[in-house]
Design an enzyme around this catalytic site. Sequence first.
Site, PDB file in Angstrom:
ATOM      1  N   ASN A 197      -8.740  12.355   1.993  1.00 16.93           N
ATOM      2  CA  ASN A 197      -9.197  11.002   2.315  1.00 16.93           C
ATOM      3  C   ASN A 197      -8.193   9.937   1.878  1.00 16.93           C
ATOM      4  O   ASN A 197      -8.572   8.865   1.422  1.00 16.93           O
ATOM      5  CB  ASN A 197     -10.586  10.743   1.725  1.00 16.93           C
ATOM      6  CG  ASN A 197     -11.276   9.497   2.255  1.00 16.93           C
ATOM      7  OD1 ASN A 197     -12.013   8.850   1.527  1.00 16.93           O
ATOM      8  ND2 ASN A 197     -11.074   9.150   3.503  1.00 16.93           N
ATOM      9  N   CYS A 248      -4.894   9.864   3.911  1.00 19.68           N
ATOM     10  CA  CYS A 248      -3.947   9.707   5.026  1.00 19.68           C
ATOM     11  C   CYS A 248      -4.678   9.569   6.357  1.00 19.68           C
ATOM     12  O   CYS A 248      -4.782   8.481   6.911  1.00 19.68           O
ATOM     13  CB  CYS A 248      -2.981  10.886   5.100  1.00 19.68           C
ATOM     14  SG  CYS A 248      -1.872  11.049   3.691  1.00 19.68           S
ATOM     15  N   ARG A 249      -5.166  10.675   6.867  1.00 20.78           N
ATOM     16  CA  ARG A 249      -5.722  10.699   8.219  1.00 20.78           C
ATOM     17  C   ARG A 249      -7.071  10.002   8.342  1.00 20.78           C
ATOM     18  O   ARG A 249      -7.254   9.147   9.220  1.00 20.78           O
ATOM     19  CB  ARG A 249      -5.836  12.141   8.716  1.00 20.78           C
ATOM     20  CG  ARG A 249      -4.490  12.817   8.854  1.00 20.78           C
ATOM     21  CD  ARG A 249      -4.603  14.296   9.141  1.00 20.78           C
ATOM     22  NE  ARG A 249      -5.135  14.995   7.972  1.00 20.78           N
ATOM     23  CZ  ARG A 249      -5.476  16.269   7.963  1.00 20.78           C
ATOM     24  NH1 ARG A 249      -5.373  16.994   9.073  1.00 20.78           N
ATOM     25  NH2 ARG A 249      -5.917  16.842   6.861  1.00 20.78           N
ATOM     26  N   ASP A 269      -1.535  16.845   9.369  1.00 21.54           N
ATOM     27  CA  ASP A 269      -1.519  16.186   8.065  1.00 21.54           C
ATOM     28  C   ASP A 269      -0.106  15.690   7.786  1.00 21.54           C
ATOM     29  O   ASP A 269       0.828  16.483   7.670  1.00 21.54           O
ATOM     30  CB  ASP A 269      -1.959  17.169   6.985  1.00 21.54           C
ATOM     31  CG  ASP A 269      -2.186  16.513   5.638  1.00 21.54           C
ATOM     32  OD1 ASP A 269      -1.727  15.361   5.440  1.00 21.54           O
ATOM     33  OD2 ASP A 269      -2.812  17.147   4.771  1.00 21.54           O
TER      34      ASP A 269
END
Length: 154
Positions: free
Chosen positions: A10, A12-13, A123
């Site tokens: 929780n 980056c993407r 990622d």
Amino acid sequence: MKIMFVCLGNICRSPTAHGIAIKLIRDSQLNQVTVTSSGTASYHVGSPPDKRATEYALSKGVDLSVLRAQQLQKADFYEQDLILVMDQSNYENALALRPADATAKIEKLLWYYPNCPFEDVPDPYYGENEGFAQVFHLCEVAITHLLEDISKTR
């Protein structure tokens, strides 16, 4: 409708998707849609999004600075309507955590990206800045189509 975006940590993407969704919801005035994000792991709970994700998003007019990492909880499967995961590993982890009587649907975010060349949102954490640009693009296209679908059914 309540939507949660989920990746591993929780940072980056999923916060990128979260920030994009906030902007697109505001721009399209879909006030009945709320969004949040979380990770399947607890590595970064309480941390802000990755600096590279924050900087790239800001260059595109999306502010991630107020977001903080949290971990996916069993309660989320009752509080959310739709849980959108970034990859197969997150999908399997979410399914494993989901209580048998949960009400939330679990889907992959890229299922909303028409003819997407990828199955998963990659990622970018261990890569270079280009990975954050790719994540932003994939999330933006998928969320745009998701919100179009929602606006048609409301």
